[in-house]
Write a protein that holds these residues in place. Structure first.
Motif, PDB file in Angstrom:
ATOM      1  N   LYS A  36       0.807  -1.384   0.148  1.00 25.86           N
ATOM      2  CA  LYS A  36       0.071  -0.119  -0.160  1.00 25.86           C
ATOM      3  C   LYS A  36       0.942   1.239   0.016  1.00 25.86           C
ATOM      4  O   LYS A  36       0.615   2.286  -0.733  1.00 25.86           O
ATOM      5  CB  LYS A  36      -0.834  -0.197   1.263  1.00 25.86           C
ATOM      6  CG  LYS A  36      -2.019  -1.026   1.086  1.00 25.86           C
ATOM      7  CD  LYS A  36      -2.832  -0.752   2.463  1.00 25.86           C
ATOM      8  CE  LYS A  36      -3.874  -2.022   2.389  1.00 25.86           C
ATOM      9  NZ  LYS A  36      -5.048  -1.927   3.497  1.00 25.86           N
ATOM     10  N   LEU A  37       2.151   1.403   0.728  1.00 27.88           N
ATOM     11  CA  LEU A  37       3.008   2.295   0.788  1.00 27.88           C
ATOM     12  C   LEU A  37       3.524   2.705  -0.573  1.00 27.88           C
ATOM     13  O   LEU A  37       3.604   3.703  -0.986  1.00 27.88           O
ATOM     14  CB  LEU A  37       3.803   2.299   1.904  1.00 27.88           C
ATOM     15  CG  LEU A  37       4.643   3.203   2.258  1.00 27.88           C
ATOM     16  CD1 LEU A  37       4.044   4.311   2.633  1.00 27.88           C
ATOM     17  CD2 LEU A  37       5.978   2.877   3.176  1.00 27.88           C
ATOM     18  N   PHE A  38       3.875   1.541  -1.357  1.00 26.34           N
ATOM     19  CA  PHE A  38       4.476   1.644  -2.678  1.00 26.34           C
ATOM     20  C   PHE A  38       3.470   2.151  -3.620  1.00 26.34           C
ATOM     21  O   PHE A  38       3.752   2.643  -4.591  1.00 26.34           O
ATOM     22  CB  PHE A  38       5.242   0.361  -3.046  1.00 26.34           C
ATOM     23  CG  PHE A  38       5.821   0.256  -4.135  1.00 26.34           C
ATOM     24  CD1 PHE A  38       7.118   0.854  -4.324  1.00 26.34           C
ATOM     25  CD2 PHE A  38       5.273  -0.351  -5.396  1.00 26.34           C
ATOM     26  CE1 PHE A  38       7.881   0.947  -5.516  1.00 26.34           C
ATOM     27  CE2 PHE A  38       5.902  -0.182  -6.539  1.00 26.34           C
ATOM     28  CZ  PHE A  38       7.182   0.280  -6.710  1.00 26.34           C
ATOM     29  N   ASP A  39       2.225   1.767  -3.310  1.00 25.34           N
ATOM     30  CA  ASP A  39       1.178   2.087  -4.428  1.00 25.34           C
ATOM     31  C   ASP A  39       0.747   3.400  -4.343  1.00 25.34           C
ATOM     32  O   ASP A  39      -0.349   4.010  -5.206  1.00 25.34           O
ATOM     33  CB  ASP A  39       0.129   1.105  -4.737  1.00 25.34           C
ATOM     34  CG  ASP A  39       0.710  -0.530  -4.982  1.00 25.34           C
ATOM     35  OD1 ASP A  39       1.656  -0.425  -5.688  1.00 25.34           O
ATOM     36  OD2 ASP A  39       0.043  -1.105  -4.534  1.00 25.34           O
ATOM     37  N   ARG A  40       1.329   4.133  -3.552  1.00 24.99           N
ATOM     38  CA  ARG A  40       0.405   5.491  -3.378  1.00 24.99           C
ATOM     39  C   ARG A  40       0.830   6.426  -4.449  1.00 24.99           C
ATOM     40  O   ARG A  40       1.801   6.340  -5.164  1.00 24.99           O
ATOM     41  CB  ARG A  40       1.140   6.352  -2.171  1.00 24.99           C
ATOM     42  CG  ARG A  40       0.818   5.843  -0.711  1.00 24.99           C
ATOM     43  CD  ARG A  40       1.647   6.277   0.506  1.00 24.99           C
ATOM     44  NE  ARG A  40       2.699   6.618   0.310  1.00 24.99           N
ATOM     45  CZ  ARG A  40       3.612   6.953   1.201  1.00 24.99           C
ATOM     46  NH1 ARG A  40       3.187   7.980   1.934  1.00 24.99           N
ATOM     47  NH2 ARG A  40       4.917   7.211   0.546  1.00 24.99           N
ATOM     48  N   THR A  41      -0.209   7.375  -4.826  1.00 22.11           N
ATOM     49  CA  THR A  41       0.027   8.529  -5.833  1.00 22.11           C
ATOM     50  C   THR A  41       0.802   9.699  -5.309  1.00 22.11           C
ATOM     51  O   THR A  41       0.519   9.696  -4.105  1.00 22.11           O
ATOM     52  CB  THR A  41      -1.453   8.722  -6.303  1.00 22.11           C
ATOM     53  OG1 THR A  41      -2.201   9.184  -5.342  1.00 22.11           O
ATOM     54  CG2 THR A  41      -2.192   7.624  -6.713  1.00 22.11           C
ATOM     55  N   PRO A  42       1.422  10.365  -6.183  1.00 26.16           N
ATOM     56  CA  PRO A  42       1.884  11.553  -5.802  1.00 26.16           C
ATOM     57  C   PRO A  42       0.849  12.474  -5.120  1.00 26.16           C
ATOM     58  O   PRO A  42       1.428  13.136  -4.111  1.00 26.16           O
ATOM     59  CB  PRO A  42       2.393  12.376  -7.157  1.00 26.16           C
ATOM     60  CG  PRO A  42       2.434  11.084  -8.048  1.00 26.16           C
ATOM     61  CD  PRO A  42       1.314  10.113  -7.799  1.00 26.16           C
ATOM     62  N   LYS A  43      -0.242  12.610  -5.349  1.00 23.35           N
ATOM     63  CA  LYS A  43      -1.105  13.352  -4.744  1.00 23.35           C
ATOM     64  C   LYS A  43      -1.523  12.845  -3.352  1.00 23.35           C
ATOM     65  O   LYS A  43      -1.173  13.787  -2.209  1.00 23.35           O
ATOM     66  CB  LYS A  43      -2.780  13.396  -5.379  1.00 23.35           C
ATOM     67  CG  LYS A  43      -3.786  14.365  -4.798  1.00 23.35           C
ATOM     68  CD  LYS A  43      -4.921  14.220  -5.523  1.00 23.35           C
ATOM     69  CE  LYS A  43      -5.908  15.309  -4.818  1.00 23.35           C
ATOM     70  NZ  LYS A  43      -7.258  15.348  -5.515  1.00 23.35           N
TER      71      LYS A  43
END
Length: 451
Positions: free
Chosen positions: A225-232
């Motif tokens: 989940k931490l890796f799949d975060r978007t820039p926003k």
């Protein structure tokens, strides 16, 4: 260098024949060259090395490393015979297939074990029998075939679970994750250690490693989940962290101010109690014997003189309000030298203006029906700032007037209590001054306070 001369068809000196005398005299020649090629005084060694002499060979066309060291070994020329080498076979004890290899070795060297065999470390993978499996290792999630396949992969790949999961035969044994393989392997190893060590002669159990598969799954899920975060989302999280830091800073500032206020209150209470105790001691002095009365009066006089010198006059509310009026007003910041800025920033209230003063200023603007956001023209900015500063001064004067009226009333009641039957006549202009002359009312209040 001789090959380069041959390619360029340059003349090269005749090479003398290599004889025993030439070899013995080589050291003398080198000593003579060193004596001839002497470095001048004052010249650095690096600069002298760049010079070209006719006695030396021509400079190389390509950069070469001629420094004597481990890269360039000197040939030891002598009359002894060279030691014999042979192409000998050897066996690696770490291999179980009996492969024979060959390498060069001196004949005089003793036959030793292959030195790299010690690097082949083998893991001790436990094995189990059918009776042990039926008695201790049965489970509903794993069959015996799956467990056997797991320990076969562990022995082949040295318990590298990532490789074991990749080589797992999914068609025959189903789908298993890395956590499932780790959990089953460490479970079997722990059970076997407990059973075998408890039944052994010593009866002491070894420390068993327990693998928490559920915790490992949650950890990897959180990392995903931490890796799949978007820039926003990353930017929003950073903003929340910054806000949290600001909140914590404000909280610490409030705690510091509260501690300072508590210190001031405790100091004031302590001074008040000390003053009350001293007054009680003074009231009890007349009841002392006559012999000690004169000495006590002298001591009291000395103490009173010291108190008059040390103690400062008590500040009243009027003095504090007058000092507040003197420092009233708003000092707006000057935006010169801060780069490009809007003119409307000049009308922004400074940060040192508290919420109470800002609220009073807002109410005053509403009372006098003044636009709180006028157009930011240069003249309007200056006039609007001066107007708000005068309004703050007006509010402070009103507060000072109310405080002075309260002080007058309290002094009046004190006078009537000390002098019964007498009344203090205060002009009505001092107590209730005209509404259009706040400054005059302030002066009258001071005059009443002086009475």
């Amino acid at each position: 260098m001789a090959d380069v001369r041959d390619i360029l068809e340059l003349e090269r000196p005749v090479t003398p024949e290599l004889t025993k005398e030439a070899l013995l005299n080589s050291k003398k020649r080198t000593v003579e060259r060193k004596i001839v090629a002497k470095r001048p005084e004052g010249m650095h060694r690096e600069v002298f090395a760049l010079l070209y002499n006719d006695n030396k060979d021509a400079p190389p066309l390509l950069p070469t490393d001629t420094v004597s060291g481990y890269k360039k070994t000197k040939a030891r020329l002598g009359m002894k015979k060279v030691r014999h080498w042979e192409w000998a076979p050897f066996i690696n004890p770490a291999r179980t297939d009996g492969a024979v290899f060959h390498h060069w070795k001196r004949v005089s060297d003793e036959q030793k074990e292959y030195p790299f065999a010690k690097l082949n470390k083998q893991l001790d993978i436990p094995t189990y029998t059918l009776n042990e499996y039926n008695a201790h290792l049965k489970t509903t999630k794993w069959t015996k075939q799956q467990t056997d396949h797991l320990f076969d992969l562990a022995k082949r790949f040295d318990v590298r679970f990532i490789v074991m999961c990749d080589r797992w035969e999914r068609a025959n044994y189903g789908i298993k994750s890395v956590e499932d393989l780790k959990e089953r392997y460490y479970e079997v190893v722990g059970i076997l250690n407990k059973v075998r060590n408890s039944n052994g002669p010593g009866g002491s159990e070894k420390k068993v490693y327990v693998f928490d598969a559920e915790h490992e799954r949650r950890r990897k899920e959180q990392l995903k989940k931490l890796f799949d975060r978007t820039p926003k989302q990353v930017e929003e999280e950073q903003q929340l962290l910054n806000e949290l830091k600001k909140i914590e800073a404000r909280k610490k500032e409030r705690e510091r101010k509260t501690q300072d206020l508590q210190k001031l209150i405790s100091q004031a209470d302590q001074q008040q109690t000390e003053h009350h105790q001293k007054e009680q001691q003074q009231h009890h002095h007349p009841h002392q014997p006559h012999g000690h009365q004169n000495t006590s009066h002298k001591k009291q006089d000395k103490k009173l003189n010291k108190k008059k010198i040390q103690q400062q006059p008590r500040t009243s509310k009027v003095d504090s309000v007058v000092s507040a009026v003197e420092s009233a007003g708003i000092k707006f910041t000057d935006l010169r030298g801060t780069g490009v800025s809007l003119r409307s920033q000049k009308m922004k209230l400074p940060a040192n203006v508290g919420q109470k003063k800002a609220k009073a200023l807002e109410q005053a603007l509403q009372e006098f029906k003044v636009d709180p956001n006028p157009p930011p023209i240069e003249e309007i900015c200056v006039a609007f700032n001066e107007l708000r500063s005068d309004m703050v001064l007006l509010c402070e004067l009103r507060t000072a007037l109310a405080t002075c009226n309260f002080e007058l009333e309290s002094l009046k009641h004190q006078y009537e209590a000390l002098c019964p039957g007498k009344t203090l006549n205060i002009p009505a202009a001092l107590v209730n001054p005209p509404a259009d002359d706040s400054v005059g009312g302030m002066d009258g209040a001071d005059g009443g306070a002086m009475m």
